[in-house]
Design a protein around this motif. Structure first.
Motif, PDB file in Angstrom:
ATOM      1  N   LEU A 117       0.802  -1.222   0.000  1.00  0.00           N
ATOM      2  CA  LEU A 117       0.000   0.000   0.000  1.00  0.00           C
ATOM      3  C   LEU A 117       0.838   1.277   0.000  1.00  0.00           C
ATOM      4  CD1 LEU A 117      -2.843  -0.947   2.518  1.00  0.00           C
ATOM      5  CD2 LEU A 117      -2.897  -1.005   0.018  1.00  0.00           C
ATOM      6  N   ASN A 118       2.135   1.164   0.160  1.00  0.00           N
ATOM      7  CA  ASN A 118       3.036   2.324   0.194  1.00  0.00           C
ATOM      8  C   ASN A 118       2.652   3.341   1.262  1.00  0.00           C
ATOM      9  OD1 ASN A 118       4.646   1.385  -2.006  1.00  0.00           O
ATOM     10  ND2 ASN A 118       3.025   2.042  -3.398  1.00  0.00           N
ATOM     11  N   LEU A 119       2.271   2.818   2.427  1.00  0.00           N
ATOM     12  CA  LEU A 119       1.947   3.691   3.550  1.00  0.00           C
ATOM     13  C   LEU A 119       3.214   4.345   4.098  1.00  0.00           C
ATOM     14  CD1 LEU A 119      -0.489   1.279   5.381  1.00  0.00           C
ATOM     15  CD2 LEU A 119      -1.112   3.494   4.424  1.00  0.00           C
ATOM     16  N   PRO A 120       3.083   5.529   4.697  1.00  0.00           N
ATOM     17  CA  PRO A 120       4.252   6.143   5.330  1.00  0.00           C
ATOM     18  C   PRO A 120       4.818   5.221   6.422  1.00  0.00           C
ATOM     19  CG  PRO A 120       2.412   7.696   5.233  1.00  0.00           C
ATOM     20  CD  PRO A 120       1.893   6.371   4.799  1.00  0.00           C
ATOM     21  N   GLU A 121       6.111   5.260   6.604  1.00  0.00           N
ATOM     22  CA  GLU A 121       6.759   4.386   7.591  1.00  0.00           C
ATOM     23  C   GLU A 121       6.235   4.591   8.996  1.00  0.00           C
ATOM     24  OE1 GLU A 121      11.015   4.221   7.552  1.00  0.00           O
ATOM     25  OE2 GLU A 121      11.086   4.071   5.375  1.00  0.00           O
ATOM     26  N   ASP A 122       5.783   5.819   9.293  1.00  0.00           N
ATOM     27  CA  ASP A 122       5.326   6.088  10.653  1.00  0.00           C
ATOM     28  C   ASP A 122       3.845   5.756  10.869  1.00  0.00           C
ATOM     29  OD1 ASP A 122       4.336   8.167   9.115  1.00  0.00           O
ATOM     30  OD2 ASP A 122       4.833   9.733  10.560  1.00  0.00           O
ATOM     31  N   SER A 123       3.200   5.130   9.891  1.00  0.00           N
ATOM     32  CA  SER A 123       1.811   4.698  10.074  1.00  0.00           C
ATOM     33  C   SER A 123       1.766   3.631  11.158  1.00  0.00           C
ATOM     34  CB  SER A 123       1.234   4.137   8.774  1.00  0.00           C
ATOM     35  OG  SER A 123       1.133   5.136   7.810  1.00  0.00           O
ATOM     36  N   GLY A 124       0.833   3.779  12.070  1.00  0.00           N
ATOM     37  CA  GLY A 124       0.751   2.869  13.203  1.00  0.00           C
ATOM     38  C   GLY A 124       0.171   1.511  12.847  1.00  0.00           C
ATOM     39  N   PHE A 125       0.408   0.543  13.729  1.00  0.00           N
ATOM     40  CA  PHE A 125      -0.089  -0.814  13.508  1.00  0.00           C
ATOM     41  C   PHE A 125      -1.613  -0.833  13.541  1.00  0.00           C
ATOM     42  CE2 PHE A 125      -1.410  -5.042  14.971  1.00  0.00           C
ATOM     43  CZ  PHE A 125      -0.892  -5.805  13.933  1.00  0.00           C
TER      44      PHE A 125
ATOM     45  N   GLN B 256      -6.607  -2.044  10.727  1.00  0.00           N
ATOM     46  CA  GLN B 256      -7.928  -1.669  10.217  1.00  0.00           C
ATOM     47  C   GLN B 256      -7.976  -1.782   8.694  1.00  0.00           C
ATOM     48  OE1 GLN B 256     -10.822  -0.906  11.821  1.00  0.00           O
ATOM     49  NE2 GLN B 256      -9.806  -1.394  13.742  1.00  0.00           N
ATOM     50  N   LEU B 257      -6.924  -1.342   8.017  1.00  0.00           N
ATOM     51  CA  LEU B 257      -6.874  -1.457   6.554  1.00  0.00           C
ATOM     52  C   LEU B 257      -6.869  -2.914   6.119  1.00  0.00           C
ATOM     53  CD1 LEU B 257      -4.284   1.353   5.757  1.00  0.00           C
ATOM     54  CD2 LEU B 257      -6.700   1.339   5.078  1.00  0.00           C
ATOM     55  N   ALA B 258      -6.119  -3.746   6.812  1.00  0.00           N
ATOM     56  CA  ALA B 258      -6.046  -5.162   6.465  1.00  0.00           C
ATOM     57  C   ALA B 258      -7.410  -5.838   6.607  1.00  0.00           C
ATOM     58  CB  ALA B 258      -5.016  -5.873   7.348  1.00  0.00           C
ATOM     59  N   GLY B 259      -8.209  -5.363   7.536  1.00  0.00           N
ATOM     60  CA  GLY B 259      -9.506  -5.973   7.794  1.00  0.00           C
ATOM     61  C   GLY B 259     -10.586  -5.620   6.785  1.00  0.00           C
ATOM     62  N   LEU B 260     -10.295  -4.694   5.872  1.00  0.00           N
ATOM     63  CA  LEU B 260     -11.274  -4.352   4.844  1.00  0.00           C
ATOM     64  C   LEU B 260     -11.356  -5.474   3.821  1.00  0.00           C
ATOM     65  CD1 LEU B 260     -10.310  -0.611   4.389  1.00  0.00           C
ATOM     66  CD2 LEU B 260     -12.450  -1.471   5.343  1.00  0.00           C
ATOM     67  N   LYS B 261     -12.577  -5.815   3.415  1.00  0.00           N
ATOM     68  CA  LYS B 261     -12.782  -6.955   2.521  1.00  0.00           C
ATOM     69  C   LYS B 261     -12.354  -6.681   1.088  1.00  0.00           C
ATOM     70  CE  LYS B 261     -16.465  -8.913   5.270  1.00  0.00           C
ATOM     71  NZ  LYS B 261     -17.873  -9.241   5.382  1.00  0.00           N
ATOM     72  N   GLU B 262     -12.591  -5.483   0.613  1.00  0.00           N
ATOM     73  CA  GLU B 262     -12.316  -5.156  -0.799  1.00  0.00           C
ATOM     74  C   GLU B 262     -11.026  -4.354  -0.942  1.00  0.00           C
ATOM     75  OE1 GLU B 262     -14.230  -6.292  -3.236  1.00  0.00           O
ATOM     76  OE2 GLU B 262     -15.657  -7.182  -1.832  1.00  0.00           O
TER      77      GLU B 262
ATOM     78  N   GLY C  57      -2.764  13.050   3.891  1.00  0.00           N
ATOM     79  CA  GLY C  57      -2.434  13.759   5.121  1.00  0.00           C
ATOM     80  C   GLY C  57      -3.410  13.597   6.272  1.00  0.00           C
ATOM     81  N   PHE C  58      -4.456  12.788   6.097  1.00  0.00           N
ATOM     82  CA  PHE C  58      -5.362  12.555   7.216  1.00  0.00           C
ATOM     83  C   PHE C  58      -4.601  11.844   8.339  1.00  0.00           C
ATOM     84  CE2 PHE C  58      -8.431  13.372   4.007  1.00  0.00           C
ATOM     85  CZ  PHE C  58      -9.645  13.647   4.613  1.00  0.00           C
ATOM     86  N   PRO C  59      -4.835  12.216   9.605  1.00  0.00           N
ATOM     87  CA  PRO C  59      -4.172  11.511  10.713  1.00  0.00           C
ATOM     88  C   PRO C  59      -4.704  10.077  10.833  1.00  0.00           C
ATOM     89  CG  PRO C  59      -5.549  13.317  11.533  1.00  0.00           C
ATOM     90  CD  PRO C  59      -5.641  13.333  10.049  1.00  0.00           C
ATOM     91  N   ASP C  60      -3.842   9.188  11.311  1.00  0.00           N
ATOM     92  CA  ASP C  60      -4.222   7.782  11.494  1.00  0.00           C
ATOM     93  C   ASP C  60      -5.538   7.648  12.252  1.00  0.00           C
ATOM     94  OD1 ASP C  60      -1.793   7.237  10.299  1.00  0.00           O
ATOM     95  OD2 ASP C  60      -1.029   5.993  11.934  1.00  0.00           O
ATOM     96  N   SER C  61      -5.675   8.400  13.345  1.00  0.00           N
ATOM     97  CA  SER C  61      -6.867   8.269  14.187  1.00  0.00           C
ATOM     98  C   SER C  61      -8.138   8.605  13.422  1.00  0.00           C
ATOM     99  CB  SER C  61      -6.745   9.151  15.429  1.00  0.00           C
ATOM    100  OG  SER C  61      -6.589  10.512  15.050  1.00  0.00           O
ATOM    101  N   ARG C  62      -8.082   9.580  12.551  1.00  0.00           N
ATOM    102  CA  ARG C  62      -9.255   9.969  11.760  1.00  0.00           C
ATOM    103  C   ARG C  62      -9.610   8.881  10.741  1.00  0.00           C
ATOM    104  NH1 ARG C  62     -14.011  11.597  11.439  1.00  0.00           N
ATOM    105  NH2 ARG C  62     -14.584  12.788   9.621  1.00  0.00           N
ATOM    106  N   VAL C  63      -8.596   8.326  10.077  1.00  0.00           N
ATOM    107  CA  VAL C  63      -8.832   7.280   9.088  1.00  0.00           C
ATOM    108  C   VAL C  63      -9.384   6.030   9.776  1.00  0.00           C
ATOM    109  CG1 VAL C  63      -7.795   5.820   7.295  1.00  0.00           C
ATOM    110  CG2 VAL C  63      -7.090   8.212   7.523  1.00  0.00           C
ATOM    111  N   ILE C  64      -8.844   5.690  10.942  1.00  0.00           N
ATOM    112  CA  ILE C  64      -9.357   4.549  11.704  1.00  0.00           C
ATOM    113  C   ILE C  64     -10.825   4.764  12.041  1.00  0.00           C
ATOM    114  CG2 ILE C  64      -9.231   3.350  13.933  1.00  0.00           C
ATOM    115  CD1 ILE C  64      -6.147   3.742  13.760  1.00  0.00           C
ATOM    116  N   ALA C  65     -11.175   5.968  12.498  1.00  0.00           N
ATOM    117  CA  ALA C  65     -12.569   6.270  12.838  1.00  0.00           C
ATOM    118  C   ALA C  65     -13.464   6.151  11.603  1.00  0.00           C
ATOM    119  CB  ALA C  65     -12.673   7.675  13.433  1.00  0.00           C
TER     120      ALA C  65
END
Length: 108
Positions: free
Chosen positions: A41-49, A54-60, A74-82
């Motif tokens: 997915l080429n996520l930034p290195e500082d993206s949290g586990f 949460q991304l891995a758990g998406l079906k599609e 640039g969305f923060p991890d917490s916002r994307v998780i929510a």
């Protein structure tokens, strides 16, 4: 060479021997699964586990790509998780808070 779950048991034991901390073989299996689902997915290195989990758990894959783009924009991890949790229909947990002065209880 041992395979399957036994290999993860061996790795967990090696980690304990080297670092002095225990880790469950099931935790290692979970981390490997998350890595496999998110490694391209080429996520930034500082993206949290938590975000990666949460991304891995998406079906599609298309959903995974859509939320990954939010991270890259640039969305923060917490916002994307929510947003992922809302997309999955998981309501945020509400916690009761009590005012230390008046004792009034309310949800936050």
């Amino acid at each position: 060479m041992r395979l399957g779950f036994a290999a993860y048991e061996d790795l967990a034991k090696a980690i304990e021997d080297m670092e002095g901390r225990k880790i469950s073989p099931k935790t290692l299996i979970n981390k490997a699964w998350v890595y496999k689902k998110t490694k391209d997915l080429n996520l930034p290195e500082d993206s949290g586990f938590g975000l990666r989990q949460q991304l891995a758990g998406l079906k599609e894959d298309s959903d995974r790509t859509k939320f990954t783009q939010m991270v890259l924009d640039g969305f923060p991890d917490s916002r994307v998780i929510a947003l992922i949790r809302k997309f999955k229909g998981i309501e945020p947990k509400k916690k009761a808070v009590m005012c230390p002065k008046c004792g009034n209880k309310f949800e936050s």
